[in-house]
Write a protein that holds these residues in place. Sequence first.
Motif, mmCIF file in Angstrom:
data_model
loop_
_atom_site.group_PDB
_atom_site.id
_atom_site.type_symbol
_atom_site.label_atom_id
_atom_site.label_comp_id
_atom_site.label_asym_id
_atom_site.label_seq_id
_atom_site.Cartn_x
_atom_site.Cartn_y
_atom_site.Cartn_z
ATOM 1 N N ARG A 1 -23.302 54.154 143.646
ATOM 2 C CA ARG A 1 -22.349 53.875 144.712
ATOM 3 C C ARG A 1 -21.952 55.218 145.303
ATOM 4 O O ARG A 1 -21.475 56.102 144.585
ATOM 5 C CB ARG A 1 -21.129 53.159 144.140
ATOM 6 C CG ARG A 1 -20.136 52.750 145.179
ATOM 7 C CD ARG A 1 -19.064 51.875 144.539
ATOM 8 N NE ARG A 1 -18.301 51.246 145.580
ATOM 9 C CZ ARG A 1 -16.982 51.222 145.602
ATOM 10 N NH1 ARG A 1 -16.297 51.778 144.624
ATOM 11 N NH2 ARG A 1 -16.365 50.640 146.578
ATOM 12 N N LYS B 1 -28.617 51.344 137.146
ATOM 13 C CA LYS B 1 -29.242 50.436 138.120
ATOM 14 C C LYS B 1 -28.942 50.761 139.581
ATOM 15 O O LYS B 1 -29.764 50.561 140.428
ATOM 16 C CB LYS B 1 -28.913 48.967 137.850
ATOM 17 C CG LYS B 1 -29.317 48.484 136.488
ATOM 18 C CD LYS B 1 -30.802 48.434 136.353
ATOM 19 C CE LYS B 1 -31.179 47.841 134.998
ATOM 20 N NZ LYS B 1 -32.524 48.138 134.620
ATOM 21 N N SER B 2 -27.728 51.220 139.870
ATOM 22 C CA SER B 2 -27.438 51.580 141.253
ATOM 23 C C SER B 2 -26.442 52.729 141.292
ATOM 24 O O SER B 2 -25.760 53.029 140.310
ATOM 25 C CB SER B 2 -26.898 50.386 142.037
ATOM 26 O OG SER B 2 -25.611 50.043 141.599
ATOM 27 N N GLU C 1 -24.447 51.418 148.666
ATOM 28 C CA GLU C 1 -25.018 51.156 147.340
ATOM 29 C C GLU C 1 -26.506 51.480 147.419
ATOM 30 O O GLU C 1 -27.208 50.948 148.277
ATOM 31 C CB GLU C 1 -24.844 49.692 146.938
ATOM 32 C CG GLU C 1 -23.414 49.279 146.713
ATOM 33 C CD GLU C 1 -22.847 49.762 145.379
ATOM 34 O OE1 GLU C 1 -23.634 50.014 144.442
ATOM 35 O OE2 GLU C 1 -21.613 49.884 145.301
ATOM 36 N N VAL C 2 -26.968 52.354 146.541
ATOM 37 C CA VAL C 2 -28.369 52.769 146.538
ATOM 38 C C VAL C 2 -28.976 52.391 145.187
ATOM 39 O O VAL C 2 -28.447 52.771 144.140
ATOM 40 C CB VAL C 2 -28.489 54.297 146.771
ATOM 41 C CG1 VAL C 2 -29.945 54.720 146.802
ATOM 42 C CG2 VAL C 2 -27.783 54.698 148.058
ATOM 43 N N ALA C 3 -30.065 51.654 145.231
ATOM 44 C CA ALA C 3 -30.727 51.230 143.991
ATOM 45 C C ALA C 3 -31.437 52.406 143.327
ATOM 46 O O ALA C 3 -32.077 53.219 144.002
ATOM 47 C CB ALA C 3 -31.735 50.123 144.288
#
Length: 143
Positions: free
Chosen positions: A75, A72-73, A7-9
């Motif tokens: 995946r 927001k993020s 998961e990358v913001a």
Amino acid sequence: MGAFVAEVALRWSDMDAFGHVNHARTITLLEEARAELLFTEAERRGLLGMAEGMVVARVVIDYHSPLVYRSKSLRVKMSVRDLKAASFVIDYTAYAQEAVATAETLMVPYDLRAGRPRRLTAEEREFLSAWQADTVQPELDRA
């Protein structure tokens, strides 16, 4: 084992004037996801050498829909293929609410001190083989 998921913001600064995440930022987001696999997960499993030298020899990205900040993020599902003595490919499928991009990077282990490519160690090959899958298919639906 299948795909590794990171998961990358997303950051407000990732957006461009058109309101979506631009190409250069997308590459950076994939890099952050890849670091989770090759550095963080590898270190968690006792493998420290990958963080000492790994370079991207090629990157290819296919976009399926715009990536916007409101997600927001991101995946990112990753798997390894074409595992050879001195290179391997990471396949990616990046999701916001749906698949927004698929990508691949050709990775080459690199000896920073010698200033040249090197072969994968037996331990690195074993770690990478755990993430081999047929491919990470672009599932153009929800992750």
